[in-house]
Design an enzyme around this catalytic site. Structure first.
Site, short mmCIF file in Angstrom:
data_model
loop_
_atom_site.label_atom_id
_atom_site.label_comp_id
_atom_site.label_asym_id
_atom_site.label_seq_id
_atom_site.Cartn_x
_atom_site.Cartn_y
_atom_site.Cartn_z
N GLY A 1 0.86 -1.20 0.00
CA GLY A 1 0.00 0.00 0.00
C GLY A 1 0.88 1.23 0.00
O GLY A 1 0.73 2.12 0.84
N ALA A 2 1.82 1.28 -0.98
CA ALA A 2 2.92 2.25 -0.93
C ALA A 2 2.69 3.54 -1.70
O ALA A 2 3.58 4.38 -1.77
CB ALA A 2 4.19 1.59 -1.47
N SER A 3 1.50 3.72 -2.28
CA SER A 3 1.41 4.82 -3.25
C SER A 3 0.78 6.11 -2.72
O SER A 3 0.88 7.15 -3.36
CB SER A 3 0.64 4.36 -4.49
OG SER A 3 -0.72 4.16 -4.20
N TYR B 1 -15.86 5.40 14.63
CA TYR B 1 -14.56 4.80 14.35
C TYR B 1 -14.21 3.67 15.32
O TYR B 1 -14.44 2.51 15.03
CB TYR B 1 -13.44 5.87 14.29
CG TYR B 1 -12.29 5.34 13.46
CD1 TYR B 1 -12.10 5.71 12.13
CD2 TYR B 1 -11.43 4.36 13.99
CE1 TYR B 1 -11.08 5.15 11.36
CE2 TYR B 1 -10.42 3.80 13.22
CZ TYR B 1 -10.25 4.20 11.92
OH TYR B 1 -9.25 3.63 11.15
N VAL C 1 -5.98 14.03 6.57
CA VAL C 1 -6.72 13.98 5.32
C VAL C 1 -6.03 13.00 4.37
O VAL C 1 -4.89 13.22 3.96
CB VAL C 1 -6.76 15.36 4.63
CG1 VAL C 1 -7.59 15.29 3.36
CG2 VAL C 1 -7.26 16.42 5.57
#
Ligand code: NAD
Length: 393
Positions: free
Chosen positions: A47-49, A233, A270
């Site tokens: 999940g590196a992007s 959450y 964000v």
């Protein structure tokens, strides 16, 4: 193309290559300026992007001098269509890393699939031998398991309905949102997508293939937050998945020899994922205002640099709380910060928004996720939208 933002609900369907590049550059500069970290040397980031994963990769590469292998799930562009922002971020990161003599390769595909796990293992064997850190930073709306079942995650409460203030980020109007409870099936599916099952599969597969260094660390990310966000959450469907993630960290450490697994509780920021959660954008806008005024504000890169430098690879080893969690939300959860936020929350309305919340900061950070509003970029100029990622071309 001349690229303009096209915002549809919680996402922007266009991305600016030069803008993404400038933002990646500024994150690299921040890490370089913060100084060297004596940490991991061969790092796999799943999940590196975007968001926390991209910042982890940058902190590992430019803080620790690590070789990084990134797993992403992004779309390339063409001369008439922009790529996804994660594609441009990765193209930029690899370009900078290679120019600076750092190993950086990327695999593009569904991280939940066994094909991608196999490709990663083959590439580690070929290029790196073993990895000494694995960052698991997926935030996904759905997961397809090996039997073809598709699970979709939901952002709902558990047990009872919850009503609280929310904001329309586009208009700045504060209103009330009511969130309905998730069904048992929806909770189960959310845990399947965002819980620890796939994380454990990854670590188990890497271990079985002999590509994890003894003494390696793996980290996944979570959020706790203050009481106002708990029903949506911490105590909501996503919270159930995060409980599962935390339990999985303990299981990995216990059952997989030579690997220590941690969950790091990060600050609310964000990102593409947090923008979709009701109530949270209003909380973030108030938090930004408060923390900026107090000189405590951090973005993804400041958080991840601090995680590497102080919490994981600092003097005295990994620092956790009494529950074994790494707490990067320490500043957000400080009593004085939360007291201010709670007071504002009670009274916030559309009229007082500008005074007490940093909606502009929120919007700017949202635009920046897609390469817009970056300093020094001419957004009226033609830009090449078909750029490739070096290791994929
Ligand atoms: P993000 O949306 O910015 O990034 C998620 C990344 O996962 C993207 O690079 C995306 O391309 C990738 N991804 C999604 N599905 C994939 C798939 N199937 N295969 C490969 N890659 C895939 O999200 P983020 O906010 O950085 O979230 C990362 C983690 O941090 C999540 O676990 C999230 O819950 C956690 N977290 C976020 C916040 C926050 O406020 N944003 C706070 C604390 C913890």
């Amino acid at each position: 193309m001349i690229v303009k933002p096209k915002i549809r609900g919680f996402i922007c369907t266009t991305a600016h290559p030069e803008g993404c590049k400038a933002i990646v550059r500024s994150q690299i500069d921040y890490v370089k300026k913060a100084g060297k970290i004596n940490g991991a040397k061969k790092v796999l980031v799943i999940g590196a992007s975007m968001g926390y994963g991209l910042a982890s990769r940058i902190a590992a590469a430019y803080g620790c001098g690590a070789a990084t292998l990134g797993v992403i799930f992004d779309k390339p562009g063409s001369s008439t269509k922009t790529a996804s922002a994660g594609w441009y971020n990765t193209a930029a990161f690899e370009g900078f890393a290679h120019a600076d003599g750092l190993y950086a390769k990327t695999i593009n595909g569904d991280a939940f699939s066994s094909e991608i796990k196999e490709q990663v293992i083959d590439l580690i064997k070929k290029d790196l031998g073993k990895v000494d850190m694995i960052v698991y930073s997926l935030a996904a709306p759905r997961r397809t398991t090996s039997d073809g079942t598709v699970y979709s995650s939901v952002l709902k409460t558990v047990d009872k309905e919850f009503t609280n203030k929310t904001i329309d980020v586009k208009t700045g109007e504060v209103s009330e949102a009511t969130i309905t409870p998730a069904s048992e099936e929806e909770i189960f599916a959310t845990v399947k997508v965002m819980g620890g099952e796939d994380w454990k599969d990854w670590i188990g597969s890497l271990k079985a293939a002999g590509v994890i260094e003894d003494g390696a660390v793996t980290v996944a990310y979570s959020y706790i937050g203050p009481e106002i966000t708990h029903p949506i959450y911490k105590d909501g469907s996503i919270g159930k998945a995060k409980d599962h993630l935390a339990a999985t960290a303990k299981e990995i450490t216990k059952s997989i020899d030579g690997v220590k697994a941690y969950v790091s509780v990060n600050k609310a920021l964000v990102t593409q994922s947090s923008a979709a959660i009701p109530i949270v954008p209003l909380y973030i806008s108030i938090l930004y205002k408060t923390m900026k005024e107090m000189g405590l504000h951090e973005g993804c890169i400041e958080q991840m640099q601090r995680m590497f430098a102080e919490k994981i690879y600092g003097d005295g080893g990994v620092k956790t709380d009494e529950n074994g969690l790494i707490r990067l939300d320490d500043l957000e959860m400080r009593k004085d910060v939360q007291e201010k936020v709670q007071n504002i929350w009670k009274n916030i309305s559309s009229e007082s928004l500008e005074k007490y919340a940093d909606l502009d900061g929120y919007r700017k950070d949202f635009s920046k996720l897609f390469g817009f509003e970056a300093d020094g970029i001419d957004y009226e100029a033609d830009t090449d939208t078909s750029i490739g990622i070096e290791s994929l071309s």
